[in-house]
Design an enzyme around this catalytic site. Sequence first.
Site, short mmCIF file in Angstrom:
data_model
loop_
_atom_site.label_atom_id
_atom_site.label_comp_id
_atom_site.label_asym_id
_atom_site.label_seq_id
_atom_site.Cartn_x
_atom_site.Cartn_y
_atom_site.Cartn_z
N TYR A 164 -5.61 -5.70 10.30
CA TYR A 164 -5.31 -5.09 9.00
C TYR A 164 -5.49 -3.58 9.06
O TYR A 164 -4.59 -2.81 8.67
CB TYR A 164 -6.21 -5.68 7.91
CG TYR A 164 -6.17 -4.87 6.63
CD1 TYR A 164 -5.00 -4.80 5.87
CD2 TYR A 164 -7.30 -4.17 6.20
CE1 TYR A 164 -4.96 -4.05 4.71
CE2 TYR A 164 -7.26 -3.41 5.04
CZ TYR A 164 -6.10 -3.35 4.31
OH TYR A 164 -6.05 -2.59 3.16
N SER A 223 -6.06 2.65 3.56
CA SER A 223 -7.35 1.99 3.39
C SER A 223 -8.42 2.66 4.23
O SER A 223 -8.14 3.20 5.30
CB SER A 223 -7.23 0.51 3.81
OG SER A 223 -8.50 -0.10 3.92
N LYS A 252 -2.62 -0.38 8.79
CA LYS A 252 -2.69 0.74 7.85
C LYS A 252 -2.63 2.08 8.58
O LYS A 252 -1.97 3.03 8.13
CB LYS A 252 -3.95 0.64 6.99
CG LYS A 252 -3.88 -0.44 5.93
CD LYS A 252 -2.73 -0.19 4.97
CE LYS A 252 -2.66 -1.21 3.86
NZ LYS A 252 -1.51 -0.96 2.95
#
Length: 322
Positions: free
Chosen positions: A141, A117, A145
């Site tokens: 988050y 991402s 990643k």
Amino acid sequence: MTWMITGGAGYIGSHVAAALVAGGHRVVVLDDLSTGDPARLPAGVPLVRGSILDRAVLDRALRGHEVRGIVHIAAKKQVGESVARPLWYYRENVEGLRTVLEAAVEARVRSFVFSSSAAVYGMPDVDLVTERTPCEPMSPYGETKLAGEWLVAAAGRAHGMSTASLRYFNVAGAASPGLGDPGVFNLVPMVFDRLSRGLPPLVFGDDYPTPDGTCVRDYVHVEDVASAHVAAARRLTEDGDAHLVLNIGSGEGVSVAEMVGIIQEVSGHTGTAPDVVARRPGDPARVVASAESIGKELGWSAAHGVREMVTSAWAGWQLRHP
């Protein structure tokens, strides 16, 4: 050669499954169906229902379908939720990935594509974000990643697996109405939701240092994201020593105000002026991808424009919200 797609019954995963099948690849999907839908899968694609944390399920699926390549998409992906539940996000996204990689090594999988991402970059102060732009994620988050990219690269080099980490920018659109994004977490469906309920779209801040004062983002059609995965799968199959980290973006910036205007035109809700509210913490003024590296490495470039993206997304929204 069979490719396993984890999370292949979800929004992005189902498009990747369809693109791989169209490219002549054999595909099997592993999905716990927490957000996925079996109806999204192309005809004839087998579904293994199970968690990426369940090593026994992974082992049976990898052996039973003679998997030699994995596209790992399954993950939790909401920034705000990751702030509230960081331990869960690390468990699902990092421990889940570690479990998949461990099973892959045992099953002699030769190629691994990881769904990453643009959240790994955080708030980059550059006109175009390249793969060499420093990574400073601003949420659990994004951290998961980035940690996932490190883990994939390390495992690939240690165990002779070719790897690619693909950093998505802002994904929207649909290949067909039935494959539209079912969530209301990204800008396009969020505006659809507000307009459909007779409410004005929300714009979070109009005082950024951009031409119209609203944030500028790079939007990429989900079909282009899927075609990038097919190109990566082909490259990893041909080059067993490849270890790639690549942006998936259009290279073009569109402001939030511009995007809201396009959405209103496409949906026919042109009479509602947006409500400008306070900035959201952590929103950078501009995040636009450089797509130069993926063009050189995979021969890939985005083929769909923003209006086409919004039109296809609106058709899907209308199907789910008649």
